[in-house]
Design a protein around this motif. Structure first.
Motif, PDB file in Angstrom:
ATOM      1  N   UNK A  79       0.844  -1.191   0.000  1.00  0.00           N
ATOM      2  CA  UNK A  79       0.000   0.000   0.000  1.00  0.00           C
ATOM      3  C   UNK A  79       0.881   1.243   0.000  1.00  0.00           C
ATOM      4  N   UNK A  80       0.355   2.331  -0.522  1.00  0.00           N
ATOM      5  CA  UNK A  80       1.088   3.599  -0.577  1.00  0.00           C
ATOM      6  C   UNK A  80       0.218   4.677   0.071  1.00  0.00           C
ATOM      7  N   UNK A  81       0.298   4.805   1.415  1.00  0.00           N
ATOM      8  CA  UNK A  81      -0.593   5.720   2.116  1.00  0.00           C
ATOM      9  C   UNK A  81      -0.227   7.201   2.051  1.00  0.00           C
ATOM     10  N   UNK A  82       0.933   7.560   1.486  1.00  0.00           N
ATOM     11  CA  UNK A  82       1.279   8.973   1.415  1.00  0.00           C
ATOM     12  C   UNK A  82       2.695   9.201   0.931  1.00  0.00           C
ATOM     13  N   UNK A  83       3.153  10.432   1.121  1.00  0.00           N
ATOM     14  CA  UNK A  83       4.512  10.779   0.710  1.00  0.00           C
ATOM     15  C   UNK A  83       5.095  11.798   1.685  1.00  0.00           C
ATOM     16  N   UNK A  84       6.404  11.951   1.605  1.00  0.00           N
ATOM     17  CA  UNK A  84       7.118  12.887   2.445  1.00  0.00           C
ATOM     18  C   UNK A  84       8.024  13.726   1.544  1.00  0.00           C
ATOM     19  N   UNK A  85       7.598  14.941   1.158  1.00  0.00           N
ATOM     20  CA  UNK A  85       8.442  15.812   0.334  1.00  0.00           C
ATOM     21  C   UNK A  85       9.335  16.730   1.185  1.00  0.00           C
ATOM     22  N   UNK A  86      10.496  17.010   0.654  1.00  0.00           N
ATOM     23  CA  UNK A  86      11.425  17.959   1.254  1.00  0.00           C
ATOM     24  C   UNK A  86      11.328  19.260   0.468  1.00  0.00           C
ATOM     25  N   UNK A  87      11.054  20.349   1.149  1.00  0.00           N
ATOM     26  CA  UNK A  87      10.979  21.659   0.509  1.00  0.00           C
ATOM     27  C   UNK A  87      12.212  22.468   0.876  1.00  0.00           C
ATOM     28  N   UNK A  88      12.779  23.108  -0.130  1.00  0.00           N
ATOM     29  CA  UNK A  88      13.934  23.955   0.108  1.00  0.00           C
ATOM     30  C   UNK A  88      13.579  25.401  -0.226  1.00  0.00           C
ATOM     31  N   UNK A  89      14.256  26.287   0.435  1.00  0.00           N
ATOM     32  CA  UNK A  89      14.083  27.721   0.177  1.00  0.00           C
ATOM     33  C   UNK A  89      15.479  28.300  -0.016  1.00  0.00           C
ATOM     34  N   UNK A  90      15.709  28.882  -1.172  1.00  0.00           N
ATOM     35  CA  UNK A  90      17.011  29.455  -1.454  1.00  0.00           C
ATOM     36  C   UNK A  90      18.127  28.423  -1.516  1.00  0.00           C
ATOM     37  N   UNK A  91      17.781  27.172  -1.822  1.00  0.00           N
ATOM     38  CA  UNK A  91      18.781  26.120  -1.949  1.00  0.00           C
ATOM     39  C   UNK A  91      19.093  25.375  -0.661  1.00  0.00           C
ATOM     40  N   UNK A  92      18.396  25.711   0.422  1.00  0.00           N
ATOM     41  CA  UNK A  92      18.627  25.052   1.712  1.00  0.00           C
ATOM     42  C   UNK A  92      17.340  24.397   2.204  1.00  0.00           C
ATOM     43  N   UNK A  93      17.439  23.214   2.840  1.00  0.00           N
ATOM     44  CA  UNK A  93      16.239  22.564   3.367  1.00  0.00           C
ATOM     45  C   UNK A  93      15.493  23.493   4.321  1.00  0.00           C
ATOM     46  N   UNK A  94      14.213  23.648   4.072  1.00  0.00           N
ATOM     47  CA  UNK A  94      13.397  24.517   4.898  1.00  0.00           C
ATOM     48  C   UNK A  94      12.440  23.707   5.770  1.00  0.00           C
ATOM     49  N   UNK A  95      11.726  22.758   5.141  1.00  0.00           N
ATOM     50  CA  UNK A  95      10.856  21.901   5.931  1.00  0.00           C
ATOM     51  C   UNK A  95      10.572  20.597   5.215  1.00  0.00           C
ATOM     52  N   UNK A  96      10.119  19.650   6.012  1.00  0.00           N
ATOM     53  CA  UNK A  96       9.751  18.311   5.555  1.00  0.00           C
ATOM     54  C   UNK A  96       8.272  18.151   5.858  1.00  0.00           C
ATOM     55  N   UNK A  97       7.481  17.922   4.818  1.00  0.00           N
ATOM     56  CA  UNK A  97       6.034  17.747   4.983  1.00  0.00           C
ATOM     57  C   UNK A  97       5.719  16.271   5.222  1.00  0.00           C
ATOM     58  N   UNK A  98       4.578  16.017   5.769  1.00  0.00           N
ATOM     59  CA  UNK A  98       4.040  14.676   5.906  1.00  0.00           C
ATOM     60  C   UNK A  98       2.670  14.695   5.244  1.00  0.00           C
ATOM     61  N   UNK A  99       2.548  14.039   4.091  1.00  0.00           N
ATOM     62  CA  UNK A  99       1.332  14.135   3.271  1.00  0.00           C
ATOM     63  C   UNK A  99       0.637  12.791   3.120  1.00  0.00           C
ATOM     64  N   UNK A 100      -0.398  12.539   3.907  1.00  0.00           N
ATOM     65  CA  UNK A 100      -1.162  11.304   3.717  1.00  0.00           C
ATOM     66  C   UNK A 100      -2.129  11.457   2.550  1.00  0.00           C
TER      67      UNK A 100
END
Length: 120
Positions: A79-100
């Protein structure tokens, strides 16, 4: 120097950043310097990072906010209940989302540890 991220965060980022090219290579080099700046208060698992920009080179993503990498959560049952994207701002990691994909799925970095697959 910013403290290293908790093991659960590093384990979630590893499959998301497991791709060739400078857009993924730069954040891989930034992971040891990441610290957790804040966690979302609602319990969704979103994590905001703290990173001194002098500690690592930026990824070639431009100055805005972009999804640099993502990994899909995959259970042993396929099963594939969701994803976890990494968002960067200005080339640096800004936040990690948790997307069900649905309200009855738990998609948080601790729940995702060991269960993520790189999204090609």
């Amino acid at each position: 120097m910013t403290a290293s991220p908790p093991a659960e965060i590093a384990e979630v980022l590893a499959p998301a950043l497991n791709a060739d090219g400078p857009v993924h290579a730069a954040p891989r080099g930034q992971v040891p310097h990441l610290g957790v700046g804040a966690r979302c208060a609602c319990g969704c698992g979103t994590i905001h990072f703290a990173l001194g920009t002098g500690e690592a080179e930026p990824a070639p993503t431009g100055t805005g906010t972009v999804v640099t990498a993502a990994a899909r959560l995959a259970t042993e049952a396929g099963e594939r209940p969701g994803k976890v994207p990494l968002l960067t701002r200005g080339g640096y990691p800004s936040w990690l989302e948790a997307c069900p994909w649905s309200d009855d799925s738990e998609v948080t970095p601790p729940a995702a540890t060991g269960r993520l697959r790189h999204r090609p």
